[in-house]
Write an enzyme that holds these catalytic residues in place. Structure first.
Site, short mmCIF file in Angstrom:
data_model
loop_
_atom_site.label_atom_id
_atom_site.label_comp_id
_atom_site.label_asym_id
_atom_site.label_seq_id
_atom_site.Cartn_x
_atom_site.Cartn_y
_atom_site.Cartn_z
N ALA A 30 0.78 -1.24 0.00
CA ALA A 30 0.00 0.00 0.00
C ALA A 30 0.81 1.29 0.00
O ALA A 30 0.31 2.34 -0.39
CB ALA A 30 -0.96 0.00 1.19
N GLY A 31 2.07 1.24 0.49
CA GLY A 31 2.82 2.49 0.66
C GLY A 31 3.07 3.21 -0.65
O GLY A 31 3.40 2.54 -1.62
N PRO A 32 2.91 4.53 -0.68
CA PRO A 32 2.57 5.44 0.41
C PRO A 32 1.07 5.64 0.64
O PRO A 32 0.68 6.47 1.46
CB PRO A 32 3.21 6.76 -0.06
N GLY A 33 0.22 4.94 -0.10
CA GLY A 33 -1.20 4.95 0.28
C GLY A 33 -2.14 5.66 -0.67
O GLY A 33 -3.33 5.78 -0.39
N GLY A 34 -1.63 6.09 -1.82
CA GLY A 34 -2.48 6.83 -2.75
C GLY A 34 -3.66 5.99 -3.24
O GLY A 34 -4.82 6.42 -3.18
N GLU A 85 1.77 -2.78 4.47
CA GLU A 85 3.03 -2.17 4.00
C GLU A 85 4.11 -2.57 5.00
O GLU A 85 3.97 -2.30 6.20
CB GLU A 85 2.87 -0.65 3.90
N ASP A 120 4.45 -7.92 5.74
CA ASP A 120 4.92 -8.36 4.43
C ASP A 120 3.71 -8.94 3.69
O ASP A 120 3.02 -9.82 4.22
CB ASP A 120 6.01 -9.43 4.64
N ASP A 125 -0.11 -3.92 -6.02
CA ASP A 125 0.60 -2.89 -6.79
C ASP A 125 2.08 -3.05 -6.44
O ASP A 125 2.60 -2.37 -5.57
CB ASP A 125 0.05 -1.52 -6.35
N CYS A 184 3.88 0.15 -12.22
CA CYS A 184 4.11 1.40 -12.94
C CYS A 184 5.27 1.14 -13.90
O CYS A 184 6.37 1.69 -13.73
CB CYS A 184 4.44 2.53 -11.96
C1 LIG Z 1 4.53 0.55 -6.17
S1 LIG Z 1 4.57 0.85 -4.48
C2 LIG Z 1 2.85 0.87 -4.07
C3 LIG Z 1 2.21 2.21 -4.34
C4 LIG Z 1 0.86 2.34 -3.65
N1 LIG Z 1 -0.06 1.32 -4.08
C5 LIG Z 1 0.23 3.69 -3.87
O1 LIG Z 1 -0.60 3.85 -4.75
O2 LIG Z 1 0.57 4.63 -3.12
C6 LIG Z 1 5.08 -0.69 -3.84
C7 LIG Z 1 5.11 -0.74 -2.34
O3 LIG Z 1 5.34 -2.11 -1.97
C8 LIG Z 1 6.09 -2.13 -0.79
N2 LIG Z 1 6.68 -3.47 -0.61
C9 LIG Z 1 7.95 -3.87 -0.82
N3 LIG Z 1 8.08 -5.17 -0.49
C10 LIG Z 1 6.87 -5.58 -0.06
C11 LIG Z 1 6.36 -6.80 0.46
N4 LIG Z 1 7.14 -7.89 0.58
N5 LIG Z 1 5.07 -6.86 0.83
C12 LIG Z 1 4.27 -5.78 0.70
N6 LIG Z 1 4.68 -4.60 0.22
C13 LIG Z 1 5.97 -4.50 -0.14
C14 LIG Z 1 7.08 -1.01 -0.99
O4 LIG Z 1 7.60 -0.60 0.27
C15 LIG Z 1 6.21 0.05 -1.66
O5 LIG Z 1 5.67 0.89 -0.70
#
Ligand SMILES: C[S@@+](CC[C@H](N)C(=O)[O-])C[C@H]1O[C@@H](n2cnc3c(N)ncnc32)[C@H](O)[C@@H]1O
Length: 500
Positions: free
Chosen positions: A286-290, A337, A362, A379, A432
């Site tokens: 989810a990070g950063p949550g948009g 996240e 995770d 995502d 992306c």
């Molecule tokens: C592409 S970004 C997501 C963007 C988010 N959906 C948004 O719209 O703001 C991918 C995210 O996956 C997280 N991430 C990395 N490894 C992960 C894991 N094993 N499980 C879940 N999230 C993970 C990263 O820290 C990052 O915040």
């Protein structure tokens, strides 16, 4: 913020000096130019002309770096990467001015020589002067035609080689874009050239918090020009200015969010599920949550079908006879996240949504019973090749190894998402990036291992109808592009867990 300050005295033009400092920070410390430039500018008293010039020189030189080094390589007797880096960055700036700006050649050479003297001392001045004079002469001889200057291969014989030179991208990225666009060199050229344009700022008016019309009115009230999009009902385009000036952005009711990100999240919210609703939606990364905030708002408003009727065939309606009514369970969103700082950002973006929770975990080991979610957004962390226009230096930083290193994680996360969704529920796999290795190939590799998954035709999502109108890409996946849709190059696959 500490910067590479000039080593020697002398007068350098302030715009060129600022651009050089950003280039040094990018080269030495891996700084991001789009963060570094405004930070440095804030501490200088520059005219608006100098600000504009510094911005153009910084971003333009970083984007074109491979081409600039290629041009320099045609006039230096030693490899460009053996030139002292501070001198090399000044030469890149000078070459960029000669090649791509209206700065007269004499002024471009003289100002670069001044910059070298001010920042590197007297020793490299003669070398820099000689190199730039030769560059200027080569550009004059070839009338600035980069394909001639760098002896680009014929586009019909070696399309990727040609595009590598004329669009200033590394060869491997050109190969990826060409592959993603079915080998169409003209389309690939348009896609690559679009990476040189600065994107329009897209805002999202978070459903349940503020409407897009209200956000446009609010922008007008603070003197910003904004207009609604025709694609996402929640998107507003800002024609310049600081989004932070908007009270709604400061309150978290609106945010900066690329419209492509909005559309893929809305496509998941809009796709009907089959069978008994649990009310649970999970955002696995989810990070950063948009996207989490948009999903929470769209699901809570229970109006994703604002886009119209669900398409027939493989996307059956949830309110068929014998099925429970749509709103049997209140929609809840769980956002996962693993990184603490980013989990904090998710929590902040979900602050206005009482039925949304953030958990630091995770996504491969989600703290949720398998088979219980109606919808899962995955995502995944990716190369970000779909957002190159946002980071001028990124095209030269990324490597094929970055992608290869991410693919196993991407597959594991997709498997976890499919396990989490209930029979009849839907997973949206999003990146992306247009890179087939981290988009369609990940999906196909995972789906081939499972008999319980049906691939939906994501092009038929009503959420995407406006954006995809008039384009004719093959399905069942959707690839958005900056040059076609004005969005980042987002990829979307919609997968249903079979209920039979
Ligand atoms: C592409 S970004 C997501 C963007 C988010 N959906 C948004 O719209 O703001 C991918 C995210 O996956 C997280 N991430 C990395 N490894 C992960 C894991 N094993 N499980 C879940 N999230 C993970 C990263 O820290 C990052 O915040």
């Amino acid at each position: 913020m500490s910067v590479a300050t000039p080593r020697r005295g002398g007068a350098a033009d302030p715009a060129r000096l600022l651009a050089w400092e950003v280039l040094r920070a990018v080269d030495e410390r891996g700084a991001y130019a789009n963060l570094m430039l405004p930070a440095l500018m804030a501490g200088r008293r520059l005219s608006s002309r100098d600000r504009g010039l510094a911005t153009e020189l910084t971003y333009g030189s970083l984007r074109a770096m491979g081409t600039l080094d290629g041009v320099l390589g045609t006039v230096t007797s030693r490899p460009v990467d053996t030139v002292d880096p501070p001198v090399r960055d000044a030469l890149r700036l000078g070459t960029y001015q000669l090649l791509s700006t209206r700065v007269p050649a004499r002024a471009a050479v003289a100002s670069t020589v001044d910059l070298v003297r001010a920042t590197c001392g007297e020793r490299p001045v003669r070398f820099a002067n000689a190199v730039l004079r030769r560059v200027a002469a080569r550009i004059e001889e070839t009338e600035g035609d980069i394909a001639v200057l760098l002896s680009a291969p014929d586009v019909n014989v070696d399309p990727a080689g040609h595009l590598t030179v004329v669009t200033a991208h590394p060869r491997w990225i050109v190969d990826v874009v060409l592959e993603a666009l079915g080998g169409d060199a003209a389309a690939a050229r348009a896609a690559l050239v679009a990476n040189d344009t600065r994107p329009t700022v897209h805002l999202v008016a978070r459903p349940g918090r503020i409407s897009a019309d209200e956000l446009v009115e609010q922008a007008a009230a603070v003197g910003l020009r904004a207009r609604r999009s025709v694609f996402s009902p929640y998107a507003v385009y800002l024609d310049g200015g600081d989004p932070g000036a908007l009270p709604a952005v400061r309150a978290g009711a609106a945010a900066v969010q690329d419209e492509g990100s909005q559309l893929v999240a809305l496509a998941l919210a809009a796709v009907p599920t089959v069978g008994r609703l649990t009310g649970l939606t999970v955002d696995l990364c989810a990070g950063p949550g948009g996207k989490a905030a948009l999903l929470a708002g769209a699901l809570a408003a229970d109006q994703p079908p604002a886009f119209g009727q669900p398409p027939a065939a493989d996307q059956p309606s949830p309110s068929q006879p014998g099925q429970p009514p749509r709103a049997e369970r209140r929609p809840r969103l769980l956002a996962l996240e693993p990184r603490a700082a980013r989990a904090g950002l998710v929590e902040a973006s979900l602050a206005g949504f009482p039925d949304a929770w953030t958990v630091r975990a995770d996504g491969r080991l989600p703290p949720v019973r398998p088979g219980t979610a109606d919808r899962v957004l995955v995502d995944v962390p990716c190369s970000g090749l779909g957002a190159l226009r946002r980071r001028p230096e990124a095209r030269w930083r990324r490597t094929p190894a970055d992608v290869a290193a991410l693919v196993p994680l991407q597959r594991q996360l997709l498997v976890a998402a499919l396990d989490l969704v209930r029979p009849g529920g839907v997973v949206a796999y999003v990146t992306c990036s247009p890179h087939p290795e981290e988009t369609s190939e990940v999906v196909m590799a995972v789906v081939r291992q499972r008999a319980d998954i049906a691939i939906l035709d994501a092009r038929r999502s009503e959420a995407l109808a406006g954006a995809l109108a008039g384009t004719s890409a093959e399905g069942p996946f959707v690839q958005l592009w900056p040059h076609l849709h004005g969005t980042d190059a987002m990829f979307l696959a919609l997968l249903r867990r079979r209920s039979d």
